[in-house]
Motif scaffolding. Structure first.
Motif, mmCIF file in Angstrom:
data_model
loop_
_atom_site.group_PDB
_atom_site.id
_atom_site.type_symbol
_atom_site.label_atom_id
_atom_site.label_comp_id
_atom_site.label_asym_id
_atom_site.label_seq_id
_atom_site.Cartn_x
_atom_site.Cartn_y
_atom_site.Cartn_z
ATOM 1 N N LYS A 120 37.384 -117.828 -23.062
ATOM 2 C CA LYS A 120 38.115 -117.419 -21.914
ATOM 3 C C LYS A 120 37.093 -117.766 -20.987
ATOM 4 O O LYS A 120 35.950 -117.577 -20.852
ATOM 5 N N HIS A 134 38.847 -126.044 -25.955
ATOM 6 C CA HIS A 134 39.695 -125.009 -25.569
ATOM 7 C C HIS A 134 39.490 -123.762 -26.340
ATOM 8 O O HIS A 134 39.367 -123.909 -27.630
ATOM 9 N N LEU A 142 43.242 -116.914 -31.365
ATOM 10 C CA LEU A 142 44.750 -116.622 -31.395
ATOM 11 C C LEU A 142 45.417 -117.874 -31.822
ATOM 12 O O LEU A 142 46.681 -117.633 -32.373
ATOM 13 N N GLN A 143 44.891 -118.979 -31.564
ATOM 14 C CA GLN A 143 45.687 -120.285 -31.682
ATOM 15 C C GLN A 143 45.350 -121.216 -32.964
ATOM 16 O O GLN A 143 46.257 -121.754 -33.359
ATOM 17 N N GLU A 201 53.675 -128.707 -18.253
ATOM 18 C CA GLU A 201 52.875 -129.406 -19.227
ATOM 19 C C GLU A 201 51.868 -128.486 -19.770
ATOM 20 O O GLU A 201 51.056 -127.822 -19.018
ATOM 21 N N ARG A 202 51.324 -128.711 -21.008
ATOM 22 C CA ARG A 202 50.351 -128.174 -21.611
ATOM 23 C C ARG A 202 49.010 -128.878 -21.433
ATOM 24 O O ARG A 202 48.957 -129.786 -22.147
ATOM 25 N N LYS A 203 48.090 -128.470 -20.593
ATOM 26 C CA LYS A 203 46.869 -129.145 -20.436
ATOM 27 C C LYS A 203 46.101 -129.386 -21.554
ATOM 28 O O LYS A 203 45.356 -130.577 -21.877
ATOM 29 N N VAL A 204 46.102 -128.330 -22.499
ATOM 30 C CA VAL A 204 45.079 -128.749 -23.542
ATOM 31 C C VAL A 204 45.271 -128.983 -24.889
ATOM 32 O O VAL A 204 44.907 -128.623 -25.884
ATOM 33 N N LYS A 205 46.553 -129.625 -24.865
ATOM 34 C CA LYS A 205 47.334 -129.736 -26.122
ATOM 35 C C LYS A 205 46.403 -130.849 -27.151
ATOM 36 O O LYS A 205 46.746 -130.723 -28.300
ATOM 37 N N TYR A 235 32.880 -122.373 -19.304
ATOM 38 C CA TYR A 235 34.318 -122.850 -19.471
ATOM 39 C C TYR A 235 34.453 -124.136 -18.982
ATOM 40 O O TYR A 235 34.974 -125.016 -19.602
ATOM 41 N N HIS A 254 53.005 -116.953 -35.852
ATOM 42 C CA HIS A 254 52.203 -117.749 -34.815
ATOM 43 C C HIS A 254 50.966 -117.468 -34.808
ATOM 44 O O HIS A 254 50.285 -118.379 -34.205
ATOM 45 N N LYS A 255 50.543 -116.419 -35.415
ATOM 46 C CA LYS A 255 48.859 -116.434 -35.401
ATOM 47 C C LYS A 255 48.204 -117.154 -36.315
ATOM 48 O O LYS A 255 47.176 -117.817 -36.546
ATOM 49 N N GLY A 267 47.966 -120.982 -35.671
ATOM 50 C CA GLY A 267 49.264 -120.966 -35.340
ATOM 51 C C GLY A 267 49.776 -122.557 -35.023
ATOM 52 O O GLY A 267 50.777 -122.844 -34.645
ATOM 53 N N LYS A 268 48.833 -123.467 -35.137
ATOM 54 C CA LYS A 268 49.084 -124.885 -34.828
ATOM 55 C C LYS A 268 50.417 -125.465 -35.642
ATOM 56 O O LYS A 268 50.138 -125.095 -36.813
ATOM 57 N N LEU A 269 51.524 -125.747 -35.124
ATOM 58 C CA LEU A 269 52.552 -126.372 -35.941
ATOM 59 C C LEU A 269 52.105 -127.493 -36.717
ATOM 60 O O LEU A 269 51.445 -128.489 -36.472
#
Lengths: 373, 373
Positions: free
Chosen positions: B336, B333, B15-16, B3-7, B324, B207-208, B19-21
């Motif tokens: 780091k 999220h 980085l993300q 499972e992806r906890k931070v979705k 964090y 993806h970036k 890249g969100k779909l």
């Protein structure tokens, strides 16, 4: 929306039968689809990520499965081959390949600026690679330059032949030439173990044979190669040069992991897959369609030679596309449009019922056109 | 199931965020998830496939979008950089990189056995790459060996600085050194056009910054480089050596294509993204958190320096993990774990409401601990 027309067809495309996603992999795709989501808890390198548990997968489950000391995830089997070749490459040196090698093995060598020496195959109808020819070719090639690597394709993607890889490994060891086993059509389908084979490297394809979404591959090796092939960057001490730091930084690795328990189980049923392939081959021959390559066959990938379908294509309204159209109408996918005389297919993962359905399709197509002709 | 906890978190991970779909990309993932499904109608090479319409995408839509003559899909931006470097590499030759270059630019050069000369950055607080320093470094490096390529990171992944790439391109042209623009954080976020820049190569990350499932990248180039960089195999005349035949042979390319119309639209709203970033920077500064890098800032990726959070971490129960944990509790999220004094984040794609929520989170965290202290 781009729709995939053949998604509910019976699939006999050798490229695709081992790459169908499991339900778990489909869930992983959606869960981890966003770009770089696998890097939520990056600790510097893909294989070190503990959440999701990539670290355990790469450092214990995967090496145990393929019998290697060290494993890495790559963006595909061809990329894994290139990583090895580029690491071992020297000026004017050679790689020895079997004549049934995949085109990407040749191109990986070309990209790594290695010269190529070929182990020949026997002629029609078996097109076999004979282990002892490795000795001859290595011997001969050594006259012209250093042989830095030998490669054997196990099985090859044309005939589905399985050469005597143990014997080849022994020969290479005698000549002190490291051996890479290209198991893109083996790992994930049938039992494979690098240590038992006695070779140095093993390469696998996630999207071809491990029920994963591509592009993804696996590179396994003996420990002695780690310091060379996985050498670290001079400036960035934790990054591996040949992997450009990280490789499959996307959902593909999660699909590989999600399907893995299923894959571990399915290779145990390999005998049944061989049984199905042999049954299929036998029935095709009874329709006048000849199976080339090793016989009795030892793999689900088979190459067929069919004068009967070729003769039909000369007169059929759709010409050489008649077979493709007939199969498509019957919701069977995987024989390339336009092929009738020579084609390959795979029976991997098909149920006996589906197998018989495909056979009856060939039978009814032949009957239909014979009647018309 | 992993499972992806931070979705469902608000995501500020540089980085993300790009890249969100899109919803279309999510559908494409499921539709084309099976291994090698994009190759249903393969005609020999990935970019030649017409169903799904990869051919049109690679040969017209994509080159038009990034202003290049020739485009290819790669397995990522770093792989694209390596393709160029490996093609241009010569013995004892140099690549000139900006000191803000991504680690993978260094490693791609290392893998291609190129020596590296660095264009220095200015010191604190801006860490800028000054265009005219390219001339100095090229001039100096030429004394030691041939400079086969220059690279500029636009923007870099640490400070989000945008160097004067037009001026750098002009300088490189004067010295007859081809220039590669690493636009991994630009293409798909902001308007980018290779021809307008006047450089030779452009590299992008699906993806970036292009709402795609990784790993996937784009390589664009001027026509004059095609015959070298996309040289064909000697034995397999239709296969491109540096691409090992085919690259993104999986669902990733379909997600890139499915998100593409959305991406084309969103780059038109780049001004709004810059406005949001500047607003965010300003508000953070009012909390005593200093933004380093160019100011006023021109990109959503920002680097912050925070004495106030660092001081708190010295006394907080959770030590350097307090920030964090506090952000995670607030479902934010992307910073780091363990960082408090220096961290980067991205405001890309966040709504004004989300932006203000993140700012209020920082504010309330600081207040909470100040009270406790």
């Amino acid at each position: 929306m781009f729709e995939r027309k053949v998604k509910n067809f019976i699939n006999v495309d050798p490229l695709q039968t081992g790459g169908k996603l499991t339900e778990e992999a489909k869930k992983a795709l959606v869960e981890w689809g966003d770009g770089y989501s696998v890097c939520d808890y990056c600790s510097g390198r893909l294989e070190e990520i503990k959440n999701p548990p990539i670290y355990d997968f790469v450092h214990s489950e995967l090496p145990e499965f393929i019998g290697c000391d060290v494993a890495r995830i790559t963006t595909g089997a061809r990329e894994a081959k290139y990583i090895v070749m580029n690491s071992l490459a020297k000026k004017d040196a050679y790689v020895v390949l079997d004549a049934n090698a995949h085109y990407s093995s040749y191109i990986a060598a070309e990209r790594a600026k290695l010269k190529i020496a070929e182990v020949p195959k026997t002629g029609e109808p078996e097109y076999k690679i004979q282990a002892e020819r490795y000795a001859e070719v290595i011997e001969e090639t050594k006259k012209y330059g250093e042989v830095v690597l030998a490669l054997v394709t196990y099985p090859d993607g044309n005939y589905g032949n399985l050469p005597d890889v143990l014997k080849i490994a022994k020969i290479c060891e005698e000549y002190d030439v490291p051996l890479l086993v290209n198991g893109a059509y083996a790992v994930g389908r049938m039992p494979m173990n690098l240590k038992k084979i006695g070779a140095d490297f093993i390469v696998a394809s996630g999207h071809k044979s491990m029920a994963a979404c591509g592009p993804i591959g696996v590179l396994g090796m003996k420990e002695e190669w780690e310091s060379l092939v996985l050498r670290k960057s001079e400036k960035f001490k934790n990054k591996e040069v040949e992997l450009l730091g990280c490789t499959a930084r996307g959902a593909s690795i999660l699909t590989l992991m999600a399907s893995f328990p299923h894959v571990v189980e399915r290779v145990k049923r390999w005998d049944e897959e061989v049984k199905k392939a042999r049954y299929f081959s036998e029935k095709m021959e009874s329709l006048g369609i000849k199976q080339l390559g090793e016989k009795p066959h030892n793999h689900d990938l088979m190459f067929f030679y069919s004068e009967v379908l070729y003769e039909i294509s000369k007169k059929a309204k759709d010409g050489r596309y008649f077979l493709y159209k007939e199969l498509t109408q019957r919701k069977i996918h995987g024989i390339k449009p336009g092929l009738t005389r020579f084609f390959k297919l795979s029976t991997y993962g098909l149920s006996w019922e589906e197998l018989k359905y495909v056979l009856s399709a060939f039978e009814s197509i032949i009957e239909k056109y014979k009647k018309d002709g």
